[in-house]
Write an enzyme that holds these catalytic residues in place. Sequence first.
Site, PDB file in Angstrom:
ATOM      1  N   LYS A 176      17.806  31.944   2.124  1.00 20.79           N
ATOM      2  CA  LYS A 176      17.702  30.648   2.806  1.00 20.79           C
ATOM      3  C   LYS A 176      16.342  29.995   2.533  1.00 20.79           C
ATOM      4  O   LYS A 176      16.231  28.775   2.468  1.00 20.79           O
ATOM      5  CB  LYS A 176      17.889  30.847   4.311  1.00 20.79           C
ATOM      6  N   HIS A 209      15.656  41.706  13.073  1.00 19.63           N
ATOM      7  CA  HIS A 209      14.219  41.634  12.802  1.00 19.63           C
ATOM      8  C   HIS A 209      13.390  42.602  13.640  1.00 19.63           C
ATOM      9  O   HIS A 209      12.196  42.784  13.390  1.00 19.63           O
ATOM     10  CB  HIS A 209      13.674  40.200  12.911  1.00 19.63           C
ATOM     11  N   ASN A 242      10.129  33.108  12.061  1.00 20.81           N
ATOM     12  CA  ASN A 242      11.263  32.901  11.154  1.00 20.81           C
ATOM     13  C   ASN A 242      10.840  31.902  10.078  1.00 20.81           C
ATOM     14  O   ASN A 242      10.240  30.870  10.391  1.00 20.81           O
ATOM     15  CB  ASN A 242      12.469  32.334  11.911  1.00 20.81           C
ATOM     16  N   LEU A 275       9.770  36.173   8.386  1.00 25.85           N
ATOM     17  CA  LEU A 275      11.038  36.912   8.352  1.00 25.85           C
ATOM     18  C   LEU A 275      11.928  36.229   7.316  1.00 25.85           C
ATOM     19  O   LEU A 275      12.359  35.087   7.509  1.00 25.85           O
ATOM     20  CB  LEU A 275      11.682  36.908   9.743  1.00 25.85           C
ATOM     21  N   ASN A 276      12.167  36.926   6.217  1.00 25.35           N
ATOM     22  CA  ASN A 276      12.805  36.319   5.045  1.00 25.35           C
ATOM     23  C   ASN A 276      14.046  37.115   4.626  1.00 25.35           C
ATOM     24  O   ASN A 276      14.319  37.254   3.443  1.00 25.35           O
ATOM     25  CB  ASN A 276      11.784  36.251   3.897  1.00 25.35           C
ATOM     26  N   GLY A 277      14.790  37.614   5.615  1.00 25.02           N
ATOM     27  CA  GLY A 277      15.940  38.450   5.284  1.00 25.02           C
ATOM     28  C   GLY A 277      17.260  37.715   5.191  1.00 25.02           C
ATOM     29  O   GLY A 277      18.260  38.277   4.760  1.00 25.02           O
ATOM     30  N   GLN A 311      13.195  45.196   4.668  1.00 29.58           N
ATOM     31  CA  GLN A 311      13.868  45.716   5.856  1.00 29.58           C
ATOM     32  C   GLN A 311      14.664  46.952   5.476  1.00 29.58           C
ATOM     33  O   GLN A 311      15.058  47.122   4.328  1.00 29.58           O
ATOM     34  CB  GLN A 311      14.869  44.666   6.353  1.00 29.58           C
ATOM     35  N   ASP A 363      12.539  29.813   8.591  1.00 27.69           N
ATOM     36  CA  ASP A 363      13.192  28.496   8.715  1.00 27.69           C
ATOM     37  C   ASP A 363      12.692  27.696   9.920  1.00 27.69           C
ATOM     38  O   ASP A 363      13.196  26.616  10.199  1.00 27.69           O
ATOM     39  CB  ASP A 363      14.720  28.643   8.762  1.00 27.69           C
ATOM     40  N   LYS A 369      18.623  25.245  11.093  1.00 31.22           N
ATOM     41  CA  LYS A 369      19.780  26.148  11.054  1.00 31.22           C
ATOM     42  C   LYS A 369      21.011  25.462  10.453  1.00 31.22           C
ATOM     43  O   LYS A 369      21.930  26.124   9.992  1.00 31.22           O
ATOM     44  CB  LYS A 369      20.137  26.629  12.473  1.00 31.22           C
TER      45      LYS A 369
END
Length: 513
Positions: free
Chosen positions: A132, A228, A256, A118-120, A195, A258, A401
């Site tokens: 990020k 997501h 995720n 998930l790279n949004g 997305q 991250d 985070k």
Amino acid sequence: MSLFVKGLSPGLSKGTPSKGMAEFQEMMRQQLESSMHAELEKLLETTSPGPEREASRKDFEGFTNLFHRFLQVKGPSVEWIKIQRPPEDSIQPYDKISARGLPSSVSDCLNKLVVVKLNGGLGTSMGCKGPKSLISVRNENTFLDLTVQQIEHLNKTYNTDVPLVLMNSFNTDEDTKKILQKYTHHRVKIHTFNQSRYPRINKESLLPVSTTMSMSGQSAEGWYPPGHGDIYASFYNSGLLDQLITQGKEYIFVSNIDNLGATVDLHILHHLVSQPNGKRCEFIMEVTDKTRADVKGGTLIEYDGKLRLLEIAQVPKAHVDEFKSVTKFKIFNTNNLWISLAAIKRLQEQKAMDMEIIVNPKTLDGGQNVIQLETAVGAAIKAFDNALGINVPRSRFLPVKTTSDLLLVMSNLYSLDAGSLTMSPRREFPTTPHVKLGSSFTKVQEYLTRFESIPDMLELDHLTVSGDVTFGKNVSVKGTVIIIANHGDRIDIPAGSMLENKIVSGNLRILDH
């Protein structure tokens, strides 16, 4: 259909209406849907006919469905009395899964797998511009670098073809695609899809705030990526889902980008692909034991005979403390998920992907109050057959985070091997220390200027730093260390200092050691 709300209740769903009121509310709903449809058509007219307009039309179909369900909501998404603890066999301990060992043909398992990240998200909360995933986290390696290294290592070790798929958003797509060129000669096929792009809606009128599809200037504020949970529809709509199924892929491992602990686990993969056909598990959610730091994390429950994700925003106020309890709800969702591609295709085509709606209120820069309708990927667990939770070690949940998290993963607590971080064997306790850096460290660039080198943290339990504090080279911190510089003052920790179970405060310029 159910809904959970961050600080907002839909105006059409309060109480049990009388017959006359119900008819009035239905008429209002129809009017709102009709007005929304007209506004969306006007927005589409602001783009040129062609692929871009058709992609936006598909996005709007998903948004219209979400908006329709949002207007239909009648009360809370869960009845607390109906919540049950999941049956024993529905959450398996990881040790039981790994005890089965690995098959001789690991490569056969891996060739059925696709890794999805998930790279949004943007790096704005850490003071960085752009995606990020492009922040450096260890030895000049970014989140994306580490992910590519992990998968390339698998492909080389087992002579396999595990592809990487990035779910980008309109915020991250352009910058990510530019950087992907650097991986051309790596042994990883990389695919991307976007997305959806949904319109933010005015909290009062419940109509889009944007008057054009443009993403430039002030118009950009009128749009958002819808959480997501949108992965199912956008993956399916992109055509990539069908393409991967045709190539013989069966499962995706979603996480995720991250979360540095979310590496491909061969034992979980083997468990998935070795199930008999009639009892194939279509969805695995990795959960881990809750600590006091995780009390807000979503948990698995049984509800109406199905395994279901319960988020804190769904919990009635009277039961929030109960939800946060580590004794009743002992585990939380890591958002590491293993999902059947064929099942996603089936549920999308049957329009049976039922996820709770998250209503997320925002205030735009000009002060306008808007709402975003979102969904979460894990909430779809109840739609899949033979869904399962696996209680994994805490090491599989290592999200970055904040700069406090960044300090941990940059330190000697972890060693880096082929893109994967593992706790150093030189640390006596497997637990991660608690690190809390103050506001002077929030932005990555500021944080980096405050450490000449990252301290030795092998024997650290707890570190709190507040105020204007800097660290020289080769500092080591052990046990519990608290450093507080008073307002207007500064504390410089000299090179070579060893702080063990110390509280340092006041207006010290330099701490003697």
